[in-house]
Design a protein around this motif. Structure first.
Motif, PDB file in Angstrom:
ATOM      1  N   ALA A  86       0.837  -1.206   0.000  1.00 15.28           N
ATOM      2  CA  ALA A  86       0.000   0.000   0.000  1.00 15.28           C
ATOM      3  C   ALA A  86       0.868   1.250   0.000  1.00 15.28           C
ATOM      4  CB  ALA A  86      -0.931  -0.011   1.208  1.00 15.28           C
ATOM      5  N   GLY A  87       2.008   1.180   0.700  1.00 11.32           N
ATOM      6  CA  GLY A  87       2.929   2.324   0.715  1.00 11.32           C
ATOM      7  C   GLY A  87       3.500   2.587  -0.670  1.00 11.32           C
ATOM      8  N   ALA A  88       3.863   1.503  -1.369  1.00 10.39           N
ATOM      9  CA  ALA A  88       4.364   1.666  -2.741  1.00 10.39           C
ATOM     10  C   ALA A  88       3.282   2.297  -3.617  1.00 10.39           C
ATOM     11  CB  ALA A  88       4.784   0.310  -3.309  1.00 10.39           C
ATOM     12  N   GLY A  89       2.028   1.850  -3.364  1.00  8.81           N
ATOM     13  CA  GLY A  89       0.906   2.435  -4.118  1.00  8.81           C
ATOM     14  C   GLY A  89       0.821   3.935  -3.877  1.00  8.81           C
ATOM     15  N   ALA A  90       0.915   4.329  -2.613  1.00  8.34           N
ATOM     16  CA  ALA A  90       0.821   5.753  -2.273  1.00  8.34           C
ATOM     17  C   ALA A  90       1.975   6.534  -2.898  1.00  8.34           C
ATOM     18  CB  ALA A  90       0.830   5.918  -0.752  1.00  8.34           C
ATOM     19  N   LEU A  91       3.158   5.896  -2.911  1.00  7.17           N
ATOM     20  CA  LEU A  91       4.334   6.539  -3.509  1.00  7.17           C
ATOM     21  C   LEU A  91       4.082   6.830  -4.994  1.00  7.17           C
ATOM     22  CD1 LEU A  91       7.105   7.009  -2.138  1.00  7.17           C
ATOM     23  CD2 LEU A  91       7.937   5.010  -3.362  1.00  7.17           C
ATOM     24  N   PHE A 150       1.431   9.527  -5.441  1.00  6.08           N
ATOM     25  CA  PHE A 150       2.023  10.842  -5.153  1.00  6.08           C
ATOM     26  C   PHE A 150       2.773  11.345  -6.383  1.00  6.08           C
ATOM     27  CE2 PHE A 150       5.531  13.454  -3.528  1.00  6.08           C
ATOM     28  CZ  PHE A 150       4.822  14.365  -2.735  1.00  6.08           C
ATOM     29  N   SER A 151       3.532  10.455  -7.009  1.00  8.74           N
ATOM     30  CA  SER A 151       4.308  10.834  -8.204  1.00  8.74           C
ATOM     31  C   SER A 151       3.387  11.200  -9.361  1.00  8.74           C
ATOM     32  CB  SER A 151       5.220   9.665  -8.595  1.00  8.74           C
ATOM     33  OG  SER A 151       5.590   9.764  -9.943  1.00  8.74           O
ATOM     34  N   MET A 152       2.336  10.405  -9.536  1.00 11.71           N
ATOM     35  CA  MET A 152       1.474  10.623 -10.698  1.00 11.71           C
ATOM     36  C   MET A 152       0.651  11.898 -10.585  1.00 11.71           C
ATOM     37  SD  MET A 152       0.192   6.959 -11.975  1.00 11.71           S
ATOM     38  CE  MET A 152       0.009   6.277 -10.369  1.00 11.71           C
ATOM     39  N   ALA A 153       0.435  12.349  -9.358  1.00  7.39           N
ATOM     40  CA  ALA A 153      -0.306  13.601  -9.196  1.00  7.39           C
ATOM     41  C   ALA A 153       0.636  14.796  -9.339  1.00  7.39           C
ATOM     42  CB  ALA A 153      -0.995  13.619  -7.840  1.00  7.39           C
ATOM     43  N   GLY A 154       1.840  14.556  -9.828  1.00  4.87           N
ATOM     44  CA  GLY A 154       2.815  15.637  -9.972  1.00  4.87           C
ATOM     45  C   GLY A 154       3.386  16.020  -8.623  1.00  4.87           C
ATOM     46  N   SER A 155       3.857  15.007  -7.885  1.00  4.29           N
ATOM     47  CA  SER A 155       4.401  15.197  -6.535  1.00  4.29           C
ATOM     48  C   SER A 155       3.426  15.920  -5.614  1.00  4.29           C
ATOM     49  CB  SER A 155       5.723  15.974  -6.591  1.00  4.29           C
ATOM     50  OG  SER A 155       6.667  15.250  -7.311  1.00  4.29           O
ATOM     51  N   PRO A 206      -4.725  14.348  -5.657  1.00  2.10           N
ATOM     52  CA  PRO A 206      -5.949  13.913  -5.003  1.00  2.10           C
ATOM     53  C   PRO A 206      -5.917  12.462  -4.547  1.00  2.10           C
ATOM     54  CG  PRO A 206      -6.179  13.773  -7.377  1.00  2.10           C
ATOM     55  CD  PRO A 206      -4.763  14.191  -7.094  1.00  2.10           C
ATOM     56  N   TRP A 207      -4.818  11.739  -4.813  1.00  2.00           N
ATOM     57  CA  TRP A 207      -4.917  10.290  -4.603  1.00  2.00           C
ATOM     58  C   TRP A 207      -4.142   9.772  -3.406  1.00  2.00           C
ATOM     59  CZ3 TRP A 207      -3.097  10.971 -10.089  1.00  2.00           C
ATOM     60  CH2 TRP A 207      -4.197  11.256 -10.926  1.00  2.00           C
ATOM     61  N   ALA A 208      -2.872  10.189  -3.299  1.00  2.00           N
ATOM     62  CA  ALA A 208      -1.969   9.520  -2.364  1.00  2.00           C
ATOM     63  C   ALA A 208      -2.480   9.563  -0.923  1.00  2.00           C
ATOM     64  CB  ALA A 208      -0.582  10.144  -2.461  1.00  2.00           C
ATOM     65  N   ALA A 209      -2.914  10.746  -0.484  1.00  2.00           N
ATOM     66  CA  ALA A 209      -3.367  10.889   0.899  1.00  2.00           C
ATOM     67  C   ALA A 209      -4.593  10.022   1.151  1.00  2.00           C
ATOM     68  CB  ALA A 209      -3.682  12.353   1.195  1.00  2.00           C
ATOM     69  N   ALA A 210      -5.533  10.063   0.215  1.00  2.00           N
ATOM     70  CA  ALA A 210      -6.754   9.277   0.364  1.00  2.00           C
ATOM     71  C   ALA A 210      -6.437   7.783   0.405  1.00  2.00           C
ATOM     72  CB  ALA A 210      -7.712   9.583  -0.784  1.00  2.00           C
ATOM     73  N   HIS A 211      -5.455   7.394  -0.424  1.00  2.00           N
ATOM     74  CA  HIS A 211      -5.071   5.992  -0.492  1.00  2.00           C
ATOM     75  C   HIS A 211      -4.534   5.527   0.856  1.00  2.00           C
ATOM     76  CE1 HIS A 211      -3.781   2.407  -2.726  1.00  2.00           C
ATOM     77  NE2 HIS A 211      -2.635   2.469  -2.064  1.00  2.00           N
ATOM     78  N   GLY A 246      -4.880   6.973   3.830  1.00  2.00           N
ATOM     79  CA  GLY A 246      -5.904   7.081   4.868  1.00  2.00           C
ATOM     80  C   GLY A 246      -6.861   5.891   4.826  1.00  2.00           C
ATOM     81  N   ARG A 247      -7.259   5.562   3.609  1.00  2.00           N
ATOM     82  CA  ARG A 247      -8.179   4.447   3.415  1.00  2.00           C
ATOM     83  C   ARG A 247      -7.529   3.147   3.877  1.00  2.00           C
ATOM     84  NH1 ARG A 247      -9.571   4.809  -2.421  1.00  2.00           N
ATOM     85  NH2 ARG A 247     -10.943   6.535  -1.892  1.00  2.00           N
ATOM     86  N   PHE A 248      -6.235   2.992   3.537  1.00  2.00           N
ATOM     87  CA  PHE A 248      -5.551   1.758   3.918  1.00  2.00           C
ATOM     88  C   PHE A 248      -5.449   1.656   5.437  1.00  2.00           C
ATOM     89  CE2 PHE A 248      -1.662  -0.552   5.033  1.00  2.00           C
ATOM     90  CZ  PHE A 248      -1.999  -1.792   4.506  1.00  2.00           C
ATOM     91  N   ALA A 249      -5.122   2.761   6.081  1.00  2.00           N
ATOM     92  CA  ALA A 249      -4.990   2.750   7.543  1.00  2.00           C
ATOM     93  C   ALA A 249      -6.316   2.347   8.184  1.00  2.00           C
ATOM     94  CB  ALA A 249      -4.558   4.129   8.038  1.00  2.00           C
ATOM     95  N   LEU A 250      -7.400   2.934   7.680  1.00  2.00           N
ATOM     96  CA  LEU A 250      -8.725   2.630   8.225  1.00  2.00           C
ATOM     97  C   LEU A 250      -9.059   1.150   8.028  1.00  2.00           C
ATOM     98  CD1 LEU A 250     -11.176   4.174   9.458  1.00  2.00           C
ATOM     99  CD2 LEU A 250     -12.143   4.119   7.149  1.00  2.00           C
TER     100      LEU A 250
END
Lengths: 652, 384
Positions: B34-39, B42-47, B51-56, B58-62
């Motif tokens: 999941a961390g690799a996913g967030a990484l 984060f990159s794909m949103a232009g660092s 809109p994705w990395a944080a939600a990803h 947060g969702r994983f933690a929950l």
């Protein structure tokens, strides 16, 4: 305790089966993962180069950049056509933009009224996606920078600096140089099955007329390319200046024209309709190729409004028409030079005398302008006596006149680089037979009018200038030359042609007769250059636009403009050392001596005053007879510098 | 705590003991993926976290919390809710037929208040639990070869047909394959497996011709020849392969993937997240992620292997099968080995629905691990 439903052996069997199968499933997953790994290795380790290439071609685009168009200069390097910077505003349709709202926003910065907005909206919507449509041209620096600041929040809007063609002299050269305009469908079709992609670039302009059209390929240069990084939607993300391919600018085209002469011609014509052609009789260089009235070529670059175009197209003085090349007129009495020469070439005795009583009967009554009395050939040229030439022509017959006329370039199209010349006509019996199958015989009654340059005879002003230049040159079948050099490469000289197959003595006779025209003949006084002993020799012509007999033609400047005679004057100067020939036509100008000769004189004077050799003759110190002869010959000043010296000796 | 302490009666029912029995290495591996996913997001949103990395994250933690809660849920509770959940899922699928939202041309979503979700996801867990419970009380012989097999076959066919009708072929196939995996794991006769496989392969051609929708057919044809229409429907596959191939051994560097950064890669944050990772981190990065996935599958399968109850074995292996299928199908699709079906890479791709399904499945797996010695039933499979 209830009975267990499943016995132990069965439980063990079930568990054993599951254990075997779960190991199998693990193996299956392992094989699957290994397959993915193998596929990854294949793509990422062995096919890397292929996919890297594809990724690069995705990532980078080369954007064509039109090359700076070659400039056009006159013989002295004065600019006739050049480029100036132009701030343009363009809008392209794109995802996530509303063209209407965008135009509305832009209207806050640049003047765009409702009508223009509607028209642009239609253009934008019909253009291919992401193809920019020009919204505004020639913005001020303030407008340009204001829009550039807003551009990031206005998708599809670009403001850039391009080049636009500019013709600093406006009208004077419009017919020769032509103009450039947007590429239209016909241009693309004409370019063949694989048109140069630059033709589709929105800021590219193609030559539409004259030199701009004829030398379009030389002027275009080679388009460069800008390397840009684009995203999947084709939007530019970054520019990569190091990857740019520089454009090769178009070639410089150097014309033989002299801007001073051409501008003087425009000036003396005013609103009159006509043409003036000046040629250097030593090498055929055209110093002036003017057609008036003219139009401002810069308006065409920008695009004319319908009203503007109608105004030009419907004006009876025909400003869009190049009268120096495209229009033919009866040459009138200027043609008598050819008749006289043809007579001499065929053994006519120039001392032959005919008596002019103002009337002459041959089938019908033929008239002359005046009662000239008894005259020989020399005086008949000088006074332009029609009755003399009716009889000379009759003695010659049409074919012998035509033969000589053709040696002087009449009825010929010259390769001066630009299209649009009309051939005109020098008639003969073969022509009559070909053209009028119902009445193929040349009637003797048709010959006298040919003798005075009327009838079927029709020529353009360039041809008459070439005729005059060949008479003045006397040696060579001179050709006119308009383009001196393309990209620094000298073009063929107008003198590099064959010899003129005419007896030199006869030519001398005609030149003498033309000198008489300006001293004692029809153009005496009006053709006086006022440059001391530098004199001009010429021939006037007054050509009927309509037959007087039908009651429509108007002699002189009375009556309706459309019905008046055409005024001609052809000349060369200096008479004793011919350097320049000129032909001037004033459409419906009335008498040649009154309308054409003074204009020719003014233009010729401009030409002569620019020639240092002629200037040396015009401006020279008074001779000092007291000094020994060897001292008189010493140059008194540096070449071409005019020094006024107080006369120290007796007046000359 | 000594091993002998765990043998004490009631000891294993203590919450702290249950928590300690959770496979925390497993949790770590999931977090790494999941961390690799967030990484990548984060990159794909232009660092940018938005809109994705944080939600990803947060969702994983929950959902990790949810997974832990599910892990301590007694296996008997899972056993008890198996049929109701399956029935509820079926009801939702019928409901979606009647009142579901149409999104992207398919009727997949059901809205309840502000929430909307795909009932087919409920069924992914429902079918696993229901089949596990069904097989729990069935002797080996019946599971191997008997007329009784119509019961599990019908249980699989009902949701598959309903989901396929939405139409969501990818999910239908996933449910069918998960169900089939459980049936095979429960000991289906090899002869029947062979017959079904041959029939399925023979049915492929008429299926493509008569049953599939045009867009589905098109996907399959462009998969077979992606270069036939590189700007049209073959675009996805081709761009994905370009992203992968151009990554090379070490990748283009973090945040420097031209295919993903410039949007040439379609659906880069969801279905093709793996291709984006492959572009920026290269072969080594891909192999590392695949190794993590393999570890997850291995650990989950081992949990199933060690379970003492048949229900636990089948449930854990069924949930693992779903996860494995996600990974294999998405991997094959991204690498140009399978047609484009909307199956994301679990935990790596952005998107809540799949993460909920996967993490709930792992909650079940961990519950099986925590309760591996527990008796699910006594006697005829009734609740104790």
């Amino acid at each position: 305790m209830t009975q267990p439903a499943i016995f132990f052996e069965e439980v063990n069997e079930r568990q054993g089966a599951f254990h075997r199968r779960s190991i199998l499933m693990g193996a299956f997953a392992g094989v699957g993962m290994a397959a993915l790994g193998a596929r990854l290795a294949y793509l990422q380790l062995f096919e890397t180069q292929r996919y890297e290439k594809l990724a690069t071609s995705n990532q980078f685009n080369f954007k064509l950049m039109p090359a700076p168009r070659g400039i056009i200069v006159d013989r002295n390097g004065a600019i006739l056509a050049a480029n100036r910077p132009n701030f343009r505003l363009m809008v392209a349709r794109d995802k996530g933009m509303d063209p209407e709202a965008t135009l509305h926003t832009l209207a806050e910065y640049v003047p765009l009224d409702e009508t223009r907005q509607r028209r642009l909206l239609k253009d934008i919507n019909s253009a291919p996606k992401r193809a920019p449509v020009q919204v505004m041209e020639d913005m001020s620096w303030e407008q340009f920078s204001a829009i550039n600041v807003r551009a990031p929040e206005l998708p599809g809007v670009t403001a850039d600096m391009g080049e636009v063609r500019v013709y600093p002299h406006g009208g004077a050269f419009a017919h020769v140089i032509g103009y450039v305009a947007k590429v239209n469908k016909e241009d693309v079709e004409k370019a063949g099955p694989h048109p140069d992609p630059i033709m589709l670039h929105p800021s590219f302009r193609i030559g539409k007329q004259g030199v701009e059209k004829a030398f379009d390929m030389d002027l275009r240069g080679k388009a460069g390319a800008k390397k840009v990084e684009v995203d999947a939607n084709g939007r530019e993300v970054r520019e990569d200046a190091q990857g740019d391919i520089p454009a090769t600018p178009g070639k410089v085209i150097e014309l033989t024209l002299d801007a001073d002469v051409q501008l003087r011609a425009e000036e003396v014509f005013g609103e009159e309709s006509g043409a003036a052609v000046v040629m250097d009789v030593r090498n055929g260089d055209l110093l002036c190729l003017f057609s008036g009235p003219s139009f401002d070529a810069n308006r065409f670059v920008r695009g004319l409004t319908g009203a503007e175009y109608r105004g030009l197209a419907q004006y009876d003085h025909k400003p869009l028409f190049n009268k120096a090349l495209t229009a033919t007129y009866p040459p009138g009495s200027t043609f008598k030079t050819m008749v006289a020469l043809a007579a001499l070439e065929n053994g006519y005795d120039p001392k032959t005398v005919h008596v002019c009583s103002g009337h002459w009967y041959f089938g019908r009554m033929w008239k002359c302008d005046a009662v000239h009395g008894a005259q020989d050939l020399h005086h008949a040229v000088a006074t332009s006596c029609d009755i003399y030439f009716y009889q000379t022509a009759l003695w010659l017959g049409p074919d012998r006149i035509a033969e000589t006329a053709r040696k002087f370039g009449l009825g010929e199209i010259f390769d001066i680089g630009i299209p649009g010349q009309k051939k005109g006509l020098v008639p003969d019996t073969a022509y009559k037979k070909r053209r009028f199958p119902k009445d193929p015989k040349w009637h003797p009654g048709e010959t006298p009018s040919m003798g005075i340059g009327q009838g079927y005879t029709n020529l353009n002003p360039l041809q008459l200038c070439v005729m005059t230049a060949r008479i003045a040159n006397g040696e060579k079948s001179l050709h006119p030359r308009l383009v001196r050099a393309i990209g620094g490469v000298e073009q063929k000289s107008g003198a590099a042609w064959g010899d003129l197959p005419v007896n030199k003595d006869n030519l001398h006779f005609v030149r003498e007769a033309m000198a008489a025209v300006t001293t004692i003949g029809t153009a005496a006084r009006v053709a006086d250059l006022g440059l001391g002993n530098v004199k001009m020799a010429g021939k006037t012509g007054t050509a009927q636009a309509y037959s007087y007999g039908a009651g429509r033609g108007v002699h002189g400047t009375a009556g309706a403009w459309k019905l008046r005679d055409h005024a001609w004057f052809v000349a060369f100067a200096p008479y004793d050392d011919p350097r320049y020939a000129i032909s001037v036509l004033v459409e419906h100008g009335g008498f040649g001596a009154a309308a054409a000769a003074p204009r020719a004189r003014e233009i010729m004077r401009t030409v002569l005053l620019k020639d240092p050799d002629v200037m040396k003759r015009v401006v020279r110190p008074a001779p000092m007879p007291d000094l020994p002869p060897e001292m008189q010959n010493q140059p008194d000043a540096a070449d071409g510098v005019v020094t006024a010296q107080a006369p120290t000796g007796k007046p000359a | 705590m000594t091993v002998s302490a765990l043998t004490r009666p009631g000891e294993r029912d203590r919450l702290i003991v249950k928590l300690s029995e959770i496979d925390w290495v497993f949790v770590l591996v999931l977090s790494l993926i999941a961390g690799a996913g967030a990484l990548m997001l984060f990159s794909m949103a232009g660092s940018s976290w938005m809109p994705w990395a944080a939600a990803h994250l947060g969702r994983f933690a929950l959902l990790l919390l949810v997974m832990i809660v599910l892990a301590v849920v007694d296996l008997r509770v899972w056993f008890a809710i198996a049929y109701p959940l399956y029935g509820f899922g079926l009801l939702l699928l019928v409901a979606v037929e009647a009142v579901g939202d149409v999104r992207l041309g398919a009727q997949r979503w059901l809205s309840i208040g502000p929430f909307s979700f795909q009932p087919s996801e409920v069924m992914k867990l429902g079918i696993v639990l229901a089949l596990a419970r069904l097989y729990h009380g069935v002797p080996a012989q019946r599971a191997r070869l008997s007329w009784w097999l119509f019961v599990p076959a019908t249980m699989i066919a009902l949701p598959v047909l309903l989901v396929a009708h939405q139409p969501d072929l990818g999910t239908a196939m996933l449910i069918a394959l998960t169900g089939a995996a459980i049936v095979v794991l429960a000991g289906l006769s090899w002869r029947l497996i062979a017959i079904f496989s041959v029939t399925a392969i023979a049915a492929v051609v008429p299926m493509i011709t008569f049953v599939l929708h045009d867009y589905q057919r098109e996907r399959i044809f462009t998969f077979l020849n992606p270069e036939s229409d590189p700007s049209g429907s073959g675009y996805h596959i081709l761009q994905s392969m370009i992203a992968l191939g151009s990554g090379g051994l070490l990748g283009k560097g973090y945040g420097l993937g031209s295919q993903s950064q410039l949007n040439f890669l379609p659906e880069k944050q969801t279905d093709f997240a793996f291709a984006a990772l492959a572009e920026e981190f290269g072969f080594l990065g891909c192999i590392s992620i695949l190794a993590l996935y393999a570890a997850v599958i291995f650990m989950a399968l081992r949990t199933a292997y060690l379970s003492h109850s048949h229900f636990g074995r089948l449930a854990a292996s069924g949930a693992t099968a779903t996860f494995t299928l996600y990974v294999l199908i998405n991997g094959a699709m991204v690498m140009g080995l399978a047609p484009v079906v909307g199956v994301p890479m679990p935990l790596l791709s952005y998107g809540g629905t799949v993460m909920v399904t996967v993490m709930a499945g792992f909650g079940l797996v961990q519950s099986v691990r925590v309760h591996r010695y527990a008796e699910v039933t006594s006697g005829k499979g009734s609740f104790v």
